[in-house]
Design an enzyme around this catalytic site. Structure first.
Site, PDB file in Angstrom:
ATOM      1  N   SER A 113     -23.050  32.488  13.483  1.00 41.41           N
ATOM      2  CA  SER A 113     -23.635  32.414  14.823  1.00 41.41           C
ATOM      3  C   SER A 113     -25.118  32.737  14.709  1.00 41.41           C
ATOM      4  O   SER A 113     -25.550  33.345  13.719  1.00 41.41           O
ATOM      5  CB  SER A 113     -22.958  33.461  15.716  1.00 41.41           C
ATOM      6  OG  SER A 113     -23.642  33.615  16.947  1.00 41.41           O
ATOM      7  N   TYR A 146     -18.197  41.709  17.377  1.00 41.80           N
ATOM      8  CA  TYR A 146     -18.364  40.270  17.099  1.00 41.80           C
ATOM      9  C   TYR A 146     -19.600  40.018  16.233  1.00 41.80           C
ATOM     10  O   TYR A 146     -19.556  39.299  15.237  1.00 41.80           O
ATOM     11  CB  TYR A 146     -18.467  39.541  18.444  1.00 41.80           C
ATOM     12  CG  TYR A 146     -18.762  38.067  18.368  1.00 41.80           C
ATOM     13  CD1 TYR A 146     -17.740  37.143  18.135  1.00 41.80           C
ATOM     14  CD2 TYR A 146     -20.056  37.579  18.561  1.00 41.80           C
ATOM     15  CE1 TYR A 146     -18.008  35.778  18.086  1.00 41.80           C
ATOM     16  CE2 TYR A 146     -20.336  36.227  18.511  1.00 41.80           C
ATOM     17  CZ  TYR A 146     -19.307  35.325  18.280  1.00 41.80           C
ATOM     18  OH  TYR A 146     -19.581  33.975  18.226  1.00 41.80           O
TER      19      TYR A 146
HETATM   20  P1  NAP Z   1     -13.475  28.415  21.509  1.00 39.43           P
HETATM   21  O1  NAP Z   1     -13.785  27.300  22.417  1.00 39.43           O
HETATM   22  O2  NAP Z   1     -12.873  29.671  22.042  1.00 39.43           O
HETATM   23  O3  NAP Z   1     -12.560  27.869  20.306  1.00 39.43           O
HETATM   24  C1  NAP Z   1     -12.070  28.732  19.328  1.00 39.43           C
HETATM   25  C2  NAP Z   1     -10.676  28.283  18.957  1.00 39.43           C
HETATM   26  O4  NAP Z   1     -10.169  29.179  17.950  1.00 39.43           O
HETATM   27  C3  NAP Z   1      -9.709  28.335  20.127  1.00 39.43           C
HETATM   28  O5  NAP Z   1      -8.874  27.201  20.154  1.00 39.43           O
HETATM   29  C4  NAP Z   1      -8.908  29.585  19.820  1.00 39.43           C
HETATM   30  O6  NAP Z   1      -7.623  29.600  20.384  1.00 39.43           O
HETATM   31  C5  NAP Z   1      -8.850  29.518  18.316  1.00 39.43           C
HETATM   32  N1  NAP Z   1      -8.412  30.775  17.733  1.00 39.43           N
HETATM   33  C6  NAP Z   1      -8.592  32.031  18.220  1.00 39.43           C
HETATM   34  N2  NAP Z   1      -8.023  32.924  17.416  1.00 39.43           N
HETATM   35  C7  NAP Z   1      -7.455  32.232  16.399  1.00 39.43           C
HETATM   36  C8  NAP Z   1      -6.699  32.591  15.271  1.00 39.43           C
HETATM   37  N3  NAP Z   1      -6.400  33.871  15.028  1.00 39.43           N
HETATM   38  N4  NAP Z   1      -6.277  31.623  14.423  1.00 39.43           N
HETATM   39  C9  NAP Z   1      -6.566  30.337  14.662  1.00 39.43           C
HETATM   40  N5  NAP Z   1      -7.261  29.919  15.729  1.00 39.43           N
HETATM   41  C10 NAP Z   1      -7.702  30.860  16.595  1.00 39.43           C
HETATM   42  O7  NAP Z   1     -14.788  28.845  20.717  1.00 39.43           O
HETATM   43  P2  NAP Z   1     -16.125  28.027  20.335  1.00 39.43           P
HETATM   44  O8  NAP Z   1     -17.147  28.401  21.324  1.00 39.43           O
HETATM   45  O9  NAP Z   1     -15.828  26.612  20.055  1.00 39.43           O
HETATM   46  O10 NAP Z   1     -16.484  28.808  19.011  1.00 39.43           O
HETATM   47  C11 NAP Z   1     -16.068  28.348  17.748  1.00 39.43           C
HETATM   48  C12 NAP Z   1     -16.746  29.208  16.699  1.00 39.43           C
HETATM   49  O11 NAP Z   1     -18.172  29.153  16.899  1.00 39.43           O
HETATM   50  C13 NAP Z   1     -16.381  30.681  16.780  1.00 39.43           C
HETATM   51  O12 NAP Z   1     -16.275  31.220  15.474  1.00 39.43           O
HETATM   52  C14 NAP Z   1     -17.542  31.291  17.528  1.00 39.43           C
HETATM   53  O13 NAP Z   1     -17.706  32.637  17.224  1.00 39.43           O
HETATM   54  C15 NAP Z   1     -18.684  30.451  17.029  1.00 39.43           C
HETATM   55  N6  NAP Z   1     -19.869  30.406  17.908  1.00 39.43           N
HETATM   56  C16 NAP Z   1     -19.793  29.890  19.153  1.00 39.43           C
HETATM   57  C17 NAP Z   1     -20.936  29.847  19.940  1.00 39.43           C
HETATM   58  C18 NAP Z   1     -20.935  29.255  21.312  1.00 39.43           C
HETATM   59  O14 NAP Z   1     -21.964  29.332  22.002  1.00 39.43           O
HETATM   60  N7  NAP Z   1     -19.877  28.653  21.771  1.00 39.43           N
HETATM   61  C19 NAP Z   1     -22.140  30.360  19.451  1.00 39.43           C
HETATM   62  C20 NAP Z   1     -22.172  30.877  18.171  1.00 39.43           C
HETATM   63  C21 NAP Z   1     -21.027  30.892  17.391  1.00 39.43           C
HETATM   64  P3  NAP Z   1      -7.423  30.371  21.807  1.00 39.43           P
HETATM   65  O15 NAP Z   1      -8.288  29.650  22.789  1.00 39.43           O
HETATM   66  O16 NAP Z   1      -5.962  30.239  22.071  1.00 39.43           O
HETATM   67  O17 NAP Z   1      -7.858  31.803  21.574  1.00 39.43           O
END
Ligand code: NAP
Length: 253
Positions: free
Chosen positions: A144, A157
């Protein structure tokens, strides 16, 4: 039990691919010609089926990345189904409720570490074991912009996202000579369900966040996907141990 299709020379795995950044990345891998395994804690069957209906090669797999045995079985299943694993995006992640550090409970800390750090550790270990057998591969870990900066109320986090970069750099050194490239992608504020949830809990945050992003907007999941695809491609053959910021210049501002 799983959705399977014919084998392809290149096979990709994306964890946390039911939604958000992971889903955009899985779609990009599939459209680039990889046989793509979409893995998530809830089996992303519909998402994989949509890709196969469109003529791409994809499969769905249910896996909790914090469960070491489940991850080992997932990699075993991929190899038995497709014979190899060329690219992996370790992307599954969760956030803790936004609170000052001393108010985050031990349970919240432990679950965040279990998914956001141990989950990456688990996946990397079994991906690397397979990639060593086949003579190489490319791994990307989702960190991130918070992997290189602080962020209020997100101590657990943010600690994990910093740790993911340290893990990426060290593993990259360990396996560079064996043809396995390991990089991290560091998304900025991307409009996904996770970001929407953060904004829902703190509506004032959106204007403040965008004000601090020199690009003047939040990013799109597809913009992360293109960076990940490049990091896994032969065009990035000398890029190793790098943490690639894709954040509209936020973290250098
Ligand atoms: P998201 O929409 O919440 O998608 C994450 C997915 O991972 C969800 O389907 C979630 O399922 C699943 N998940 C959660 N716990 C899990 C586990 N133990 N095993 C397998 N799958 C699991 O998140 P996103 O925003 O796309 O983020 C994806 C990645 O990018 C993350 O690592 C996040 O920290 C990183 N990130 C995101 C942003 C942002 O602005 N969005 C910025 C920087 C970094 P559930 O929904 O059922 O929990």
């Amino acid at each position: 039990m799983e959705i399977t299709t014919s084998t392809s020379r290149k096979v990709a795995l994306v964890t946390g691919s039911a939604t958000g950044i992971g889903l955009a990345c899985a779609e990009a891998f599939a459209k680039a010609g990889y046989t793509t395994v979409l893995a998530d804690i809830r089996k992303p069957a519909e998402q994989a089926a949509k890709l196969t209906d469109e003529g791409y090669r994809a499969a769905a797999y249910r896996c909790d990345v914090s469960d070491t045995q489940a991850v080992k079985e997932m990699i075993g299943w991929i190899v038995s189904a497709y014979g190899r694993l060329d690219a992996a995006l370790n992307n599954a992640g969760i956030q803790t409720p936004q609170r000052p550090m001393a108010e985050i409970t031990d349970d919240e800390f432990d679950r965040t570490v279990a998914v956001d750090l141990k989950g990456v550790w688990n996946c990397m270990r079994y991906e690397i074991i397979q990639m060593l057998k086949q003579g190489g591969g490319a791994i990307v870990n989702t960190s991130s912009q918070g992997g290189v900066t602080g962020f209020p109320g997100q101590a657990a986090y943010i600690a994990c996202k910093h740790a993911v970069i340290g893990l990426t750099r060290t593993a990259a050194i360990d396996y560079a000579a064996q043809g396995i490239r390991i990089n991290a992608v560091c998304p900025g504020v991307i409009r996904t369900p996770m970001a929407e949830e953060l904004l829902r809990r703190n509506p004032a945050l959106e204007a403040a966040l965008v004000r601090d992003i020199p690009a003047g907007r939040m990013g799109r999941p597809e913009e992360i996907a293109q960076a990940v695809l490049w990091l896994c491609s032969p065009q990035a053959s000398f890029v190793d141990g790098h943490a690639l910021l894709v954040d509209g210049a936020f973290s250098i501002h």
